[in-house]
Motif scaffolding. Structure first.
Motif, short mmCIF file in Angstrom:
data_model
loop_
_atom_site.label_atom_id
_atom_site.label_comp_id
_atom_site.label_asym_id
_atom_site.label_seq_id
_atom_site.Cartn_x
_atom_site.Cartn_y
_atom_site.Cartn_z
N SER A 145 27.41 -14.47 18.66
CA SER A 145 26.51 -13.54 17.97
C SER A 145 27.09 -12.13 18.03
O SER A 145 27.79 -11.77 18.97
CB SER A 145 25.13 -13.58 18.62
OG SER A 145 24.56 -14.86 18.48
N ARG A 146 26.79 -11.33 17.00
CA ARG A 146 27.28 -9.95 16.93
C ARG A 146 26.20 -9.07 16.31
O ARG A 146 25.38 -9.53 15.52
CB ARG A 146 28.57 -9.86 16.10
CG ARG A 146 29.74 -10.63 16.68
CD ARG A 146 30.96 -10.50 15.79
NE ARG A 146 31.39 -9.12 15.69
CZ ARG A 146 32.25 -8.68 14.77
NH1 ARG A 146 32.73 -9.51 13.85
NH2 ARG A 146 32.61 -7.40 14.74
N SER A 147 26.24 -7.80 16.66
CA SER A 147 25.25 -6.85 16.14
C SER A 147 25.53 -6.49 14.69
O SER A 147 26.63 -6.72 14.17
CB SER A 147 25.26 -5.57 16.99
OG SER A 147 24.90 -5.85 18.31
N VAL A 148 24.52 -5.92 14.04
CA VAL A 148 24.62 -5.44 12.66
C VAL A 148 24.34 -3.94 12.66
O VAL A 148 23.35 -3.48 13.25
CB VAL A 148 23.61 -6.16 11.75
CG1 VAL A 148 23.63 -5.57 10.34
CG2 VAL A 148 23.90 -7.67 11.71
N TRP A 149 25.22 -3.17 11.98
CA TRP A 149 25.07 -1.72 11.88
C TRP A 149 25.06 -1.31 10.41
O TRP A 149 25.93 -1.73 9.65
CB TRP A 149 26.23 -1.00 12.57
CG TRP A 149 26.25 -1.10 14.06
CD1 TRP A 149 26.57 -2.18 14.82
CD2 TRP A 149 25.94 -0.05 14.98
NE1 TRP A 149 26.47 -1.89 16.14
CE2 TRP A 149 26.11 -0.59 16.28
CE3 TRP A 149 25.56 1.28 14.83
CZ2 TRP A 149 25.88 0.17 17.43
CZ3 TRP A 149 25.35 2.05 15.96
CH2 TRP A 149 25.50 1.49 17.25
N VAL A 150 24.09 -0.50 10.03
CA VAL A 150 24.00 0.04 8.67
C VAL A 150 23.86 1.56 8.80
O VAL A 150 23.01 2.05 9.55
CB VAL A 150 22.80 -0.55 7.91
CG1 VAL A 150 22.64 0.12 6.55
CG2 VAL A 150 22.97 -2.06 7.75
N GLY A 151 24.68 2.31 8.06
CA GLY A 151 24.69 3.75 8.18
C GLY A 151 23.52 4.44 7.48
O GLY A 151 22.48 3.83 7.20
N ASP A 152 23.69 5.71 7.16
CA ASP A 152 22.66 6.52 6.52
C ASP A 152 22.76 6.41 5.00
O ASP A 152 23.84 6.23 4.43
CB ASP A 152 22.83 7.99 6.92
CG ASP A 152 22.71 8.22 8.42
OD1 ASP A 152 21.85 7.58 9.04
OD2 ASP A 152 23.49 9.04 8.95
N HIS A 153 21.61 6.54 4.34
CA HIS A 153 21.55 6.59 2.87
C HIS A 153 22.28 5.39 2.28
O HIS A 153 23.21 5.53 1.48
CB HIS A 153 22.13 7.91 2.36
CG HIS A 153 21.88 8.13 0.88
ND1 HIS A 153 20.63 8.36 0.36
CD2 HIS A 153 22.75 8.13 -0.18
CE1 HIS A 153 20.74 8.51 -0.96
NE2 HIS A 153 22.00 8.36 -1.31
N VAL A 154 21.84 4.20 2.66
CA VAL A 154 22.41 2.97 2.12
C VAL A 154 21.35 2.27 1.27
O VAL A 154 20.19 2.16 1.68
CB VAL A 154 22.90 2.03 3.25
CG1 VAL A 154 23.33 0.69 2.68
CG2 VAL A 154 24.06 2.69 4.00
N TRP A 155 21.75 1.81 0.10
CA TRP A 155 20.88 1.07 -0.82
C TRP A 155 21.11 -0.41 -0.60
O TRP A 155 22.20 -0.92 -0.84
CB TRP A 155 21.22 1.49 -2.24
CG TRP A 155 20.43 0.82 -3.34
CD1 TRP A 155 19.48 -0.15 -3.24
CD2 TRP A 155 20.56 1.11 -4.74
NE1 TRP A 155 19.00 -0.50 -4.47
CE2 TRP A 155 19.65 0.26 -5.42
CE3 TRP A 155 21.35 1.99 -5.47
CZ2 TRP A 155 19.53 0.28 -6.80
CZ3 TRP A 155 21.22 2.00 -6.85
CH2 TRP A 155 20.31 1.16 -7.51
N LEU A 156 20.06 -1.09 -0.11
CA LEU A 156 20.15 -2.51 0.23
C LEU A 156 19.49 -3.30 -0.90
O LEU A 156 18.26 -3.30 -1.04
CB LEU A 156 19.45 -2.78 1.57
CG LEU A 156 20.03 -2.05 2.79
CD1 LEU A 156 19.47 -0.63 2.87
CD2 LEU A 156 19.68 -2.77 4.06
N GLY A 157 20.29 -3.97 -1.71
CA GLY A 157 19.80 -4.61 -2.91
C GLY A 157 18.91 -5.81 -2.64
O GLY A 157 18.83 -6.34 -1.54
N GLU A 158 18.26 -6.26 -3.69
CA GLU A 158 17.32 -7.37 -3.62
C GLU A 158 18.00 -8.62 -3.03
O GLU A 158 19.11 -8.98 -3.42
CB GLU A 158 16.81 -7.68 -5.02
CG GLU A 158 15.72 -8.71 -5.08
CD GLU A 158 15.16 -8.84 -6.49
OE1 GLU A 158 13.93 -8.84 -6.65
OE2 GLU A 158 15.97 -8.92 -7.45
N ASP A 159 17.31 -9.24 -2.07
CA ASP A 159 17.78 -10.48 -1.44
C ASP A 159 19.08 -10.31 -0.65
O ASP A 159 19.78 -11.29 -0.39
CB ASP A 159 17.96 -11.60 -2.47
CG ASP A 159 16.64 -12.10 -3.01
OD1 ASP A 159 15.74 -12.40 -2.22
OD2 ASP A 159 16.50 -12.19 -4.25
N THR A 160 19.44 -9.09 -0.29
CA THR A 160 20.63 -8.89 0.52
C THR A 160 20.45 -9.51 1.89
O THR A 160 19.40 -9.35 2.52
CB THR A 160 20.95 -7.39 0.67
OG1 THR A 160 21.02 -6.79 -0.62
CG2 THR A 160 22.27 -7.18 1.38
#
Length: 275
Positions: A145-160
């Motif tokens: 298992s590994r962590s998930v990182w998402v930065g600032d001002h990110v657009w996460l599309g439908e069903d991502t």
């Protein structure tokens, strides 16, 4: 014997929670609508910034010593999350949701999302596969298992779908139904299964064009600012070092303190990747 379940459905239920730490106050403008928080384990920490508006949110602590840290937004926060032992879910300020995003940080891994994220419908995060896969040659596990990182001002599309090891730099766009498994640089667009970069040197802004008039379309043909362009600089964070620091935390109190320190690291380029 398993600890009895404790549930919060209103602000008045907070005082009844035992053996877990809860910061959940309405503050100025806070709301708790059609939402619940369930504690099955002990030693967990829930911190919801004062004034946050939770709607259609279901948070479940099914293990011990985990942390959920949710920052405030002018919009409604809609999160469905299940945590087990010693994991962290961190959601930065200013996020928006078309529908509830789903998070499963597990096997002591974490999901970290920066500020101003724009969640389309049915976005999901998993840090585990979750079943065990072994090499036929040496019988060693091949799917940690590994962590998930998402930065600032990110657009996460439908069903991502964000799977273990995904990292997305600030300012990027994930297309509908993308499956993110690796690193996506800042100011890129990515899509597909698995997701790959399909556009570079792009940025996005929040206004929705659905109901625009021709005049609005004409005025939106260009954007004069560069506030959504990110570049690596002296303030860019070392995510690997941050995660090692989090892994060294021995208690939920130390994990909660790590989240508070991340709150204070507000430089524009903190989560830039590859620019």
């Amino acid at each position: 014997m398993a600890a009895p379940s404790q549930v919060i459905r209103s602000y008045g239920d907070v005082d009844g929670i035992r053996d877990n730490v809860v910061h959940l106050n309405p503050g100025a403008g806070g709301e708790l609508v059609s939402s619940s928080i369930e504690f099955v384990g002990t030693g967990n920490v829930l911190h919801v910034e004062d004034g946050a508006k939770l709607r259609n949110t279901r948070l479940r602590f099914l293990g011990n010593d985990s942390v959920i840290h949710l920052r405030r937004s002018a919009r409604y926060t809609e999160v469905v999350a299940t945590l087990f032992h010693e994991s962290v879910l961190y959601l930065g300020p200013g996020s928006s949701f078309t529908s509830a995003a789903r998070f499963i940080p597990s096997e002591r891994r974490h999901v970290i999302v920066g500020s101003d994220a724009m969640f389309s419908s049915r976005v999901a995060f998993r840090t585990a596969d979750p079943h065990l896969v072994y090499s036929a040659h040496d019988h060693r596990r091949v799917n940690p298992s590994r962590s998930v990182w998402v930065g600032d001002h990110v657009w996460l599309g439908e069903d991502t779908l964000f799977l273990k090891g995904a990292r997305v730099g600030s300012g990027s766009i994930l297309g509908a139904r993308a499956v993110v498994t690796k690193e996506i640089p800042s100011n890129t667009s990515a899509g597909g299964v698995p997701a790959r970069v399909i556009g570079t040197d792009v940025f996005w802004t929040r206004p929705s064009v659905h109901a625009w008039t021709q005049d609005q379309t004409d005025r939106g043909a260009s954007h004069p600012g560069d506030e959504f362009l990110f570049a690596s600089d002296a303030d860019t964070l070392d995510v690997d070092a941050l995660e090692k620091e989090l892994d060294r935390a021995a208690t939920s109190a130390e994990r909660a303190a790590w989240c508070e320190r991340l709150d204070a690291l507000t430089s524009k380029n903190r989560f830039c990747i590859g620019r």
